[in-house]
Design a protein around this motif. Structure first.
Motif, PDB file in Angstrom:
ATOM      1  N   LEU A  74       0.832  -1.193   0.000  1.00  0.00           N
ATOM      2  CA  LEU A  74       0.000   0.000   0.000  1.00  0.00           C
ATOM      3  C   LEU A  74       0.868   1.245   0.000  1.00  0.00           C
ATOM      4  O   LEU A  74       1.896   1.296   0.677  1.00  0.00           O
ATOM      5  N   GLY A  75       0.428   2.237  -0.741  1.00  0.00           N
ATOM      6  CA  GLY A  75       1.038   3.561  -0.698  1.00  0.00           C
ATOM      7  C   GLY A  75       0.146   4.463   0.139  1.00  0.00           C
ATOM      8  O   GLY A  75      -0.588   3.996   1.013  1.00  0.00           O
ATOM      9  N   GLU A  76       0.200   5.754  -0.140  1.00  0.00           N
ATOM     10  CA  GLU A  76      -0.654   6.706   0.576  1.00  0.00           C
ATOM     11  C   GLU A  76      -2.119   6.347   0.359  1.00  0.00           C
ATOM     12  O   GLU A  76      -2.498   5.837  -0.695  1.00  0.00           O
ATOM     13  N   PHE A  77      -2.934   6.631   1.362  1.00  0.00           N
ATOM     14  CA  PHE A  77      -4.377   6.496   1.208  1.00  0.00           C
ATOM     15  C   PHE A  77      -5.065   7.441   2.170  1.00  0.00           C
ATOM     16  O   PHE A  77      -4.470   7.898   3.144  1.00  0.00           O
ATOM     17  N   VAL A  78      -6.317   7.746   1.869  1.00  0.00           N
ATOM     18  CA  VAL A  78      -7.106   8.603   2.752  1.00  0.00           C
ATOM     19  C   VAL A  78      -8.573   8.207   2.629  1.00  0.00           C
ATOM     20  O   VAL A  78      -9.069   7.929   1.538  1.00  0.00           O
ATOM     21  N   VAL A  79      -9.231   8.156   3.776  1.00  0.00           N
ATOM     22  CA  VAL A  79     -10.665   7.938   3.829  1.00  0.00           C
ATOM     23  C   VAL A  79     -11.296   9.316   4.001  1.00  0.00           C
ATOM     24  O   VAL A  79     -11.047   9.998   4.989  1.00  0.00           O
ATOM     25  N   MET A  80     -12.081   9.735   3.029  1.00  0.00           N
ATOM     26  CA  MET A  80     -12.779  11.018   3.060  1.00  0.00           C
ATOM     27  C   MET A  80     -14.241  10.766   3.442  1.00  0.00           C
ATOM     28  O   MET A  80     -14.665   9.618   3.517  1.00  0.00           O
ATOM     29  N   PRO A  81     -15.030  11.811   3.701  1.00  0.00           N
ATOM     30  CA  PRO A  81     -16.412  11.583   4.138  1.00  0.00           C
ATOM     31  C   PRO A  81     -17.248  10.695   3.208  1.00  0.00           C
ATOM     32  O   PRO A  81     -18.077   9.915   3.677  1.00  0.00           O
ATOM     33  N   HIS A  85      -9.434   7.343  -1.446  1.00  0.00           N
ATOM     34  CA  HIS A  85      -8.330   7.368  -2.406  1.00  0.00           C
ATOM     35  C   HIS A  85      -7.218   6.484  -1.870  1.00  0.00           C
ATOM     36  O   HIS A  85      -6.936   6.504  -0.667  1.00  0.00           O
ATOM     37  N   GLY A  86      -6.569   5.742  -2.736  1.00  0.00           N
ATOM     38  CA  GLY A  86      -5.443   4.941  -2.306  1.00  0.00           C
ATOM     39  C   GLY A  86      -4.527   4.573  -3.452  1.00  0.00           C
ATOM     40  O   GLY A  86      -4.930   4.575  -4.619  1.00  0.00           O
ATOM     41  N   ILE A  87      -3.298   4.288  -3.096  1.00  0.00           N
ATOM     42  CA  ILE A  87      -2.324   3.746  -4.045  1.00  0.00           C
ATOM     43  C   ILE A  87      -2.049   2.319  -3.609  1.00  0.00           C
ATOM     44  O   ILE A  87      -1.804   2.054  -2.425  1.00  0.00           O
ATOM     45  N   ILE A  88      -2.110   1.410  -4.570  1.00  0.00           N
ATOM     46  CA  ILE A  88      -1.797   0.015  -4.291  1.00  0.00           C
ATOM     47  C   ILE A  88      -0.822  -0.482  -5.347  1.00  0.00           C
ATOM     48  O   ILE A  88      -0.943  -0.153  -6.529  1.00  0.00           O
ATOM     49  N   PHE A  89       0.176  -1.221  -4.895  1.00  0.00           N
ATOM     50  CA  PHE A  89       1.178  -1.814  -5.775  1.00  0.00           C
ATOM     51  C   PHE A  89       0.877  -3.301  -5.900  1.00  0.00           C
ATOM     52  O   PHE A  89       0.767  -3.984  -4.887  1.00  0.00           O
ATOM     53  N   ALA A 168       3.184  13.218  -7.346  1.00  0.00           N
ATOM     54  CA  ALA A 168       2.060  14.149  -7.438  1.00  0.00           C
ATOM     55  C   ALA A 168       0.782  13.523  -6.871  1.00  0.00           C
ATOM     56  O   ALA A 168       0.030  14.184  -6.137  1.00  0.00           O
ATOM     57  N   ILE A 169       0.536  12.267  -7.193  1.00  0.00           N
ATOM     58  CA  ILE A 169      -0.661  11.583  -6.688  1.00  0.00           C
ATOM     59  C   ILE A 169      -0.567  11.391  -5.178  1.00  0.00           C
ATOM     60  O   ILE A 169      -1.549  11.597  -4.450  1.00  0.00           O
ATOM     61  N   SER A 170       0.600  11.018  -4.688  1.00  0.00           N
ATOM     62  CA  SER A 170       0.788  10.867  -3.239  1.00  0.00           C
ATOM     63  C   SER A 170       0.495  12.174  -2.519  1.00  0.00           C
ATOM     64  O   SER A 170      -0.198  12.192  -1.497  1.00  0.00           O
TER      65      SER A 170
END
Length: 187
Positions: A74-81, A85-89, A168-170
């Motif tokens: 897993l890369g950066e991720f965020v749970v929004m309301p 969004h997440g990055i997965i390898f 940029a995505i991170s």
């Protein structure tokens, strides 16, 4: 818009000629049904997760452990309301190695010129199957809390092709809570 069995259907948003089991980094976005705010709220540019939002976070963190045979990170991720969004390898594994490529391609209908062609049908050991399992695990738990919970049926993905794009995505993911007030998903 194409027809299937004489009915209109939505075309796939997946990149044609790309095998989504391939070793790559993927940026994904998944929204709740009707963009309902099931996952929490923002305060002072920070996310305060609801119980369902915490479930989303926990299930995402467990994803590589649940699928050790796929060599996921897993890369950066965020749970929004109302979205995630997440990055997965997807790393090199027995399902996407060059050794197995010819067998996999033959099963999925590759043309004789060797170009991979996505086929409609069962998806396993690829990005779609990962996200299907993730969404299912969240849904089962979330509906015990709120029977109205649901996801949009699709997800958005972007194949991350270089370091500049990855950075940029991170940063976009990290900054997402700070920009929530102006976010297109904030309705």
């Amino acid at each position: 818009m194409a027809k299937f069995k004489n009915k209109y259907r939505i075309e796939s948003t997946r990149l044609k000629n790309w095998d989504y089991s391939r070793q790559a980094a993927y940026f994904i976005t998944i929204c709740t049904a009707n963009r309902e705010h099931f996952f929490g709220k923002t305060e002072n540019e920070e996310i305060i997760l609801s119980l369902i939002g915490s479930i989303v976070e926990q299930e995402w963190i467990k994803t590589p452990d649940i699928r050790p045979d796929m060599n996921l990170e897993l890369g950066e991720f965020v749970v929004m309301p109302n979205h995630f969004h997440g990055i997965i390898f997807i790393g090199n594994n027995e399902f996407n190695s060059d050794r197995d490529a010819m067998c996999r391609d033959a099963m999925h209908g590759v043309s004789t010129n060797g170009i991979y062609k996505n086929e409609f049908g069962p998806q396993s050991k690829n990005l779609s199957s990962i996200l299907r399992g993730f969404k299912s695990a969240v849904t089962i738990q979330a509906r015990k809390i709120n029977p109205e919970f649901g996801w949009q049926s699709r997800f958005h993905d972007q194949i991350i092709r270089n370091t500049k794009s990855f950075d940029a995505i991170s940063q976009y993911i990290i900054d997402n809570p700070k920009k929530w007030v102006d976010d297109e998903f904030n309705k």
